[in-house]
Design an enzyme around this catalytic site. Sequence first.
Site, PDB file in Angstrom:
ATOM      1  N   GLY A  95     133.781 -13.741  27.107  1.00 15.90           N
ATOM      2  CA  GLY A  95     132.697 -14.517  27.700  1.00 15.90           C
ATOM      3  C   GLY A  95     133.114 -15.855  28.276  1.00 15.90           C
ATOM      4  O   GLY A  95     132.291 -16.762  28.397  1.00 15.90           O
ATOM      5  N   MET A 142     131.819  -4.185  30.746  1.00 12.76           N
ATOM      6  CA  MET A 142     132.785  -3.108  30.939  1.00 12.76           C
ATOM      7  C   MET A 142     132.132  -1.729  31.124  1.00 12.76           C
ATOM      8  O   MET A 142     132.576  -0.735  30.531  1.00 12.76           O
ATOM      9  CB  MET A 142     133.756  -3.069  29.742  1.00 12.76           C
ATOM     10  CG  MET A 142     134.476  -4.383  29.520  1.00 12.76           C
ATOM     11  SD  MET A 142     135.393  -4.924  30.980  1.00 12.76           S
ATOM     12  CE  MET A 142     136.815  -3.856  30.827  1.00 12.76           C
ATOM     13  N   LEU A 146     129.946   0.817  34.240  1.00 13.48           N
ATOM     14  CA  LEU A 146     129.387   0.935  35.588  1.00 13.48           C
ATOM     15  C   LEU A 146     127.868   0.815  35.483  1.00 13.48           C
ATOM     16  O   LEU A 146     127.255   1.335  34.552  1.00 13.48           O
ATOM     17  CB  LEU A 146     129.741   2.297  36.185  1.00 13.48           C
ATOM     18  CG  LEU A 146     131.157   2.437  36.739  1.00 13.48           C
ATOM     19  CD1 LEU A 146     131.360   3.855  37.260  1.00 13.48           C
ATOM     20  CD2 LEU A 146     131.422   1.423  37.836  1.00 13.48           C
ATOM     21  N   ILE A 147     127.281   0.090  36.440  1.00 17.50           N
ATOM     22  CA  ILE A 147     125.823  -0.038  36.482  1.00 17.50           C
ATOM     23  C   ILE A 147     125.245   1.263  37.051  1.00 17.50           C
ATOM     24  O   ILE A 147     125.747   1.785  38.057  1.00 17.50           O
ATOM     25  CB  ILE A 147     125.436  -1.248  37.366  1.00 17.50           C
ATOM     26  CG1 ILE A 147     125.969  -2.553  36.751  1.00 17.50           C
ATOM     27  CG2 ILE A 147     123.932  -1.323  37.598  1.00 17.50           C
ATOM     28  CD1 ILE A 147     125.345  -2.946  35.435  1.00 17.50           C
ATOM     29  N   HIS A 180     135.626 -10.057  39.924  1.00 21.16           N
ATOM     30  CA  HIS A 180     136.768  -9.181  39.632  1.00 21.16           C
ATOM     31  C   HIS A 180     138.063  -9.952  39.884  1.00 21.16           C
ATOM     32  O   HIS A 180     138.189 -10.625  40.911  1.00 21.16           O
ATOM     33  CB  HIS A 180     136.698  -7.932  40.523  1.00 21.16           C
ATOM     34  CG  HIS A 180     137.776  -6.952  40.213  1.00 21.16           C
ATOM     35  ND1 HIS A 180     137.729  -6.142  39.094  1.00 21.16           N
ATOM     36  CD2 HIS A 180     138.953  -6.689  40.822  1.00 21.16           C
ATOM     37  CE1 HIS A 180     138.839  -5.408  39.054  1.00 21.16           C
ATOM     38  NE2 HIS A 180     139.588  -5.724  40.097  1.00 21.16           N
TER      39      HIS A 180
HETATM   40  C1  GRF Z   1     137.235 -11.475  33.890  1.00 16.17           C
HETATM   41  O1  GRF Z   1     138.588 -11.485  34.288  1.00 16.17           O
HETATM   42  C2  GRF Z   1     136.381 -10.848  34.952  1.00 16.17           C
HETATM   43  O2  GRF Z   1     136.871 -11.051  36.247  1.00 16.17           O
HETATM   44  C3  GRF Z   1     136.478  -9.377  34.610  1.00 16.17           C
HETATM   45  O3  GRF Z   1     136.467  -9.353  33.208  1.00 16.17           O
HETATM   46  C4  GRF Z   1     137.019 -10.555  32.696  1.00 16.17           C
HETATM   47  C5  GRF Z   1     136.036 -11.123  31.721  1.00 16.17           C
HETATM   48  O4  GRF Z   1     136.536 -12.212  30.992  1.00 16.17           O
HETATM   49  N1  GRF Z   1     135.412  -8.650  35.248  1.00 16.17           N
HETATM   50  P1  GRF Z   1     135.565 -13.122  30.129  1.00 16.17           P
HETATM   51  O5  GRF Z   1     134.887 -12.232  29.096  1.00 16.17           O
HETATM   52  O6  GRF Z   1     134.580 -13.767  31.050  1.00 16.17           O
HETATM   53  O7  GRF Z   1     136.446 -14.138  29.447  1.00 16.17           O
END
Ligand code: GRF
Length: 209
Positions: A12, A90, A92-93, A109
């Site tokens: 997060g 983590m 897919l929507i 991303h």
């Molecule tokens: C980030 O690198 C984001 O780009 C990807 O997942 C990671 C999440 O990291 N989609 P965090 O939980 O916000 O630290």
Amino acid sequence: MMRLAVFASGSGSNFQAIADAVMENRLDAEVSLLVCDKPDAYVVKRAEALDIPIFCFRPKAYDNKAAFEKEITARLHEAEVDWIVLAGYMRLIGETLLAAFPEHIINIHPSLLPAFPGLDAIEQAWEAGVKVTGVTVHYVDEGMDSGKIIAQEAVAVKPTDSLASLTKAVQAVEHRLYPDTIQSLLKERLSQGGPTYNEHQTSINQRIE
Ligand code: GRF
């Protein structure tokens, strides 16, 4: 004030960056809800510390994706959410959420899409030996990291970098780019003068009643 729901599954740090930007008045919005599919994730602790409402669920407790997305949609409407902001969610929507929030779901991303979609994007870029990678903010569609691009920022891979130092550099860009991009997007939408998504929903509901 636009109301955001942040969806996350992990540490997060991007959720924190968005919440910090709100507290520091760099982002004119409210984080109205954290949606999390992993009750043990560290992001839940962050939301508790900030007094941000949390909806945590266990996907396995539902029959299928449509069932848990239906429940999420109800929670989002209850919290009068305008935008869904994915930050390390983590999954897919599915079509339930896409249909409920058309063009109001965005994701971040850690690569220059369309290069290196999917899991472990920083590692994929590192293994490929690219000299430039970066960060992308994009709209979410039914594909994997495939929606229309909103913003990108490049990160050079230095000869002295390791995977760890590159990861740090990419994350630092994420934490700045995501709140900044959300702020520009909200401003742009507001200047177009239309109702917020939530106002629009409320007026539809009133007409139905
Ligand atoms: C980030 O690198 C984001 O780009 C990807 O997942 C990671 C999440 O990291 N989609 P965090 O939980 O916000 O630290």
